[in-house]
Motif scaffolding. Structure first.
Motif, mmCIF file in Angstrom:
data_model
loop_
_atom_site.group_PDB
_atom_site.id
_atom_site.type_symbol
_atom_site.label_atom_id
_atom_site.label_comp_id
_atom_site.label_asym_id
_atom_site.label_seq_id
_atom_site.Cartn_x
_atom_site.Cartn_y
_atom_site.Cartn_z
ATOM 1 N N TYR A 114 14.343 3.314 8.736
ATOM 2 C CA TYR A 114 13.310 4.928 8.713
ATOM 3 C C TYR A 114 12.051 4.124 7.995
ATOM 4 C CZ TYR A 114 11.596 9.281 7.713
ATOM 5 O OH TYR A 114 11.009 10.454 7.550
ATOM 6 N N GLU A 115 11.059 4.138 8.602
ATOM 7 C CA GLU A 115 9.711 3.693 8.186
ATOM 8 C C GLU A 115 8.494 4.416 9.088
ATOM 9 O OE1 GLU A 115 7.958 2.498 5.485
ATOM 10 O OE2 GLU A 115 9.293 0.878 5.656
ATOM 11 N N PRO A 116 8.096 5.696 8.553
ATOM 12 C CA PRO A 116 6.964 6.150 9.186
ATOM 13 C C PRO A 116 5.789 5.449 9.689
ATOM 14 C CG PRO A 116 7.805 7.661 7.532
ATOM 15 C CD PRO A 116 8.501 6.277 7.396
ATOM 16 N N TRP A 117 5.285 4.441 8.756
ATOM 17 C CA TRP A 117 4.340 3.345 8.854
ATOM 18 C C TRP A 117 4.809 2.129 8.814
ATOM 19 C CZ3 TRP A 117 0.924 2.195 12.194
ATOM 20 C CH2 TRP A 117 0.009 1.176 11.897
ATOM 21 N N GLY A 118 4.578 1.637 7.567
ATOM 22 C CA GLY A 118 5.216 0.237 7.062
ATOM 23 C C GLY A 118 3.839 -0.598 6.813
ATOM 24 N N TYR A 119 3.554 -0.564 5.394
ATOM 25 C CA TYR A 119 2.444 -1.147 5.119
ATOM 26 C C TYR A 119 2.866 -2.569 4.706
ATOM 27 C CZ TYR A 119 -1.538 1.886 4.686
ATOM 28 O OH TYR A 119 -2.856 2.732 4.902
ATOM 29 N N THR A 120 4.037 -2.814 4.323
ATOM 30 C CA THR A 120 4.391 -4.205 3.621
ATOM 31 C C THR A 120 4.168 -5.124 4.758
ATOM 32 O OG1 THR A 120 6.724 -3.233 4.028
ATOM 33 C CG2 THR A 120 5.987 -3.401 1.724
ATOM 34 N N PRO A 121 4.758 -4.741 6.111
ATOM 35 C CA PRO A 121 4.544 -5.985 7.103
ATOM 36 C C PRO A 121 2.913 -6.030 7.260
ATOM 37 C CG PRO A 121 5.571 -4.116 7.840
ATOM 38 C CD PRO A 121 5.743 -3.591 6.661
ATOM 39 N N VAL A 175 -3.575 7.191 12.197
ATOM 40 C CA VAL A 175 -2.750 5.989 12.117
ATOM 41 C C VAL A 175 -3.118 5.356 10.621
ATOM 42 C CG1 VAL A 175 -2.275 3.726 13.015
ATOM 43 C CG2 VAL A 175 -2.891 5.699 14.536
ATOM 44 N N ASN A 176 -2.426 4.716 9.691
ATOM 45 C CA ASN A 176 -2.776 4.161 8.582
ATOM 46 C C ASN A 176 -3.224 2.825 8.759
ATOM 47 O OD1 ASN A 176 -1.927 6.269 7.097
ATOM 48 N ND2 ASN A 176 0.261 5.242 6.825
ATOM 49 N N GLY A 177 -4.822 2.776 8.075
ATOM 50 C CA GLY A 177 -5.417 1.444 8.429
ATOM 51 C C GLY A 177 -5.074 0.715 7.018
ATOM 52 N N PHE A 178 -6.140 -0.387 6.912
ATOM 53 C CA PHE A 178 -6.044 -1.379 5.709
ATOM 54 C C PHE A 178 -7.440 -1.801 5.310
ATOM 55 C CE2 PHE A 178 -4.722 -5.460 4.373
ATOM 56 C CZ PHE A 178 -3.903 -5.042 3.260
ATOM 57 N N GLU A 179 -7.633 -2.185 4.276
ATOM 58 C CA GLU A 179 -8.832 -2.739 3.704
ATOM 59 C C GLU A 179 -8.499 -4.139 3.098
ATOM 60 O OE1 GLU A 179 -12.395 -3.377 3.020
ATOM 61 O OE2 GLU A 179 -12.127 -1.492 3.757
ATOM 62 N N ASP A 180 -9.120 -5.117 3.699
ATOM 63 C CA ASP A 180 -8.780 -6.612 3.531
ATOM 64 C C ASP A 180 -9.563 -7.001 2.395
ATOM 65 O OD1 ASP A 180 -10.858 -6.906 4.636
ATOM 66 O OD2 ASP A 180 -9.996 -8.477 6.172
#
Length: 555
Positions: A440-447, A261-266
């Motif tokens: 179609y959006e495998p993950w979706g970083y923008t939201p 799963v794609n994570g995020f660094e804030d």
């Protein structure tokens, strides 16, 4: 009792987007780098294509003393031209940029070997296939050379290849250095994206599609072939969400071994008074831009600023349904505020509009609109642009009586576009609400980025991120920061209404309610930080290392 996970001593990751910002994979790699650097200090190496010979790459700083002896060896023994430096992102991991041009001379031999060994069909190659494959092969050669020079067979080594573009590197290493464990990550199947992009219903008929047959029909045989064969042959096959895993099962005939799963660094989300100041400035700039374009005063309190952004995939990213929703919103009697909707999607952009630049520089207020009061830059194809065509079709012209005004910003927000001159991240926090109604959006970083910047968002359950949100116990709609609309092949109209109704309801919230929603949005984003999701990578490393061990025993 849980088994002890095998951990690599060295990790190599190859991607077309290393120090090369073109899409979502750049975000995956560049935000995860810091978490891995903390664990594997300078034992993780990212490998990218060297497009930058003799040009300045703002994302890469070369250091002559890094791996200097190996670099010399690689040049003299392996004919490899590499530059070694650091990626200018948090964690500053080591990067090896390789010049893959010399390998074009061996292209046919490489493809023959791939066919004989792994049944990879490169016969129908066109476009970017050759370039990607030569880079992939070069990346494999780099890892082989580094391994032979610096490491021993007691070192546990993992090579992770991202997307079909680097599959050939993983396959090359399986044969050349079988001691290295290989991982292949598909972020979206090439054939799934193609089916969706060609307007065919992907989801209702997924069970009935045959990947090989569709590849033939859509002229995608070679990309599909390298992706499928790599998925089947590597030690560990991974993808980024349940929704993409369904595609892999059906179209590649192989489910993922582990879902990463794609994570995020804030780290780049400003805090405290810095955040407040940036948000204020971003809002003032957006309101001023609208005022100069449309010839109307927009006050901060009475205007709802909404935005969407991403790649220009009109249907896949849901840009069409967003515009449809705005058109319906314009006629909604219950809407409590004016709405300014920004479509930040890079198109075939020409010049920034001179008359708009002049208005932006002046101190005046304007009460007359500019010609085309809905676009910031001229396009090379003003008469054949999907956003402009749809606005025209819907009769949306940013008239004085319209409560909803749409502004199309068709350029990369890199701080130098000539109109806004601010970076994307310095603008996104100026919105009240973002909308990403992806088909179609495998993950979706923008939201995910949106809520990290305290901006509540609307997305769909056809995005990996939307599905993940639905798995959380305590997020129930826009009041908790994220609205996930149900989307299928055929419910376009319901999705448009869902967006309209959510925006209308949001427009009636009190300032105190909005503050609370923004807080909750940011809290949801913290659940997706890399420190929570990195464990999946450790599972994949373990899986690959155990498989490689078995594979060696069978050789």
């Amino acid at each position: 009792m849980s088994k002890e996970l095998l951990t690599p001593d060295y990790i190599f990751e190859a991607s077309w987007e290393v120090c090369n910002k073109v899409g979502g994979i750049y975000t995956v790699l560049s935000t995860r780098a810091k978490t891995l650097q903390e664990q594997f200090r300078d034992r993780i190496f990212f490998i990218g294509p060297d497009f930058w010979k003799g040009k300045e790459n703002p994302l890469f700083t070369e250091y002559d003393n890094l791996c200097a002896a190996w670099k010399e060896y690689a040049a003299s023994h392996d004919n490899l031209s590499v530059r070694v430096g650091r990626w200018n992102v948090p964690g500053e991991p080591i990067v090896i940029l390789v010049d893959f041009q010399p390998f074009f001379a061996q292209k046919n031999d490489i493809y023959t070997e791939m066919w004989n060994r792994y049944q990879v069909d490169s016969l129908h190659a066109y476009g970017d296939y050759d370039e990607a494959s030569m880079f992939a092969f070069a990346a494999g050669k780099v890892v082989e050379s580094f391994y032979r020079y610096n490491l021993t067979d007691t070192d546990k080594v993992v090579f992770q290849a991202h997307e079909w573009m680097t599959g050939m590197g993983a396959l090359y290493l399986q044969a050349a250095v079988p001691e290295i464990a290989t991982i292949f990550t598909t972020h979206a199947t090439s054939i799934g994206r193609s089916i969706a992009g060609n307007g065919k219903p992907l989801y209702d008929y997924l069970f009935a599609y045959n990947g090989d047959q569709m590849a033939q029909e859509l002229n995608m045989q070679s990309k599909h072939s390298i992706e499928k064969q790599t998925a089947h042959y590597v030690d560990c096959f991974t993808t980024v969400s349940e929704i993409t895993n369904n595609e892999c099962k059906e179209l590649l005939d192989k489910p993922a071994d582990v879902i990463l799963v794609n994570g995020f660094e804030d780290g780049f989300v400003p805090k405290g008074s810095t955040y407040t100041g940036k948000r204020k400035r971003a809002r003032a700039l957006k309101l001023r831009l609208a005022s100069c374009l449309v010839g109307e005063i927009f006050s901060d309190e009475d205007t709802l600023i909404i935005s969407t952004s991403g790649r220009y995939e009109f249907k896949n990213k849901g840009i069409n349904v967003f515009l449809e929703a705005l058109n319906r919103l314009n006629r909604d009697k219950n809407l409590k505020k004016k709405v300014l909707a920004f479509v930040n999607v890079p198109s075939w952009v020409g010049e920034p509009r001179e008359e708009l630049q002049q208005r932006m520089k002046s101190k005046e207020t304007f009460d007359t609109p500019l010609q085309c009061p809905f676009i910031t830059h001229w396009l090379h194809n003003m008469t054949h642009d999907q956003v402009l065509d749809m606005l025209k079709y819907l009769g949306m012209g940013n008239r004085p009586e319209d409560k909803v005004k749409v502004i199309f910003v068709p350029c990369y927000l890199d701080g130098k576009d000539g109109i806004l001159n601010k970076l994307y991240y310095d603008l996104v926090l100026g919105s009240d609400l973002s909308v990403y109604p992806s088909y179609y959006e495998p993950w979706g970083y923008t939201p995910l980025e949106s809520i990290a910047f305290h901006v509540p968002t609307i997305t769909t359950d056809l995005a990996g991120f939307g599905l993940w949100i639905k798995s959380l116990k305590n997020v129930h709609g826009i009041d908790d920061g994220v609205e996930v609309l149900h989307r299928s092949d055929y419910n376009y109209s319901e999705v448009a209404d869902g967006i309209k109704d959510t925006i209308t309801a949001f427009s009636a919230k009190t300032p105190a309610e909005v503050r609370e929603i923004r807080k909750r949005a940011a809290a949801v984003s913290e659940l997706a930080l890399w420190k929570h999701f990195i464990t999946h990578y450790y599972e994949a490393y373990d899986f690959a290392l155990r498989r490689a061990k078995e594979r060696l025993l069978n050789l």
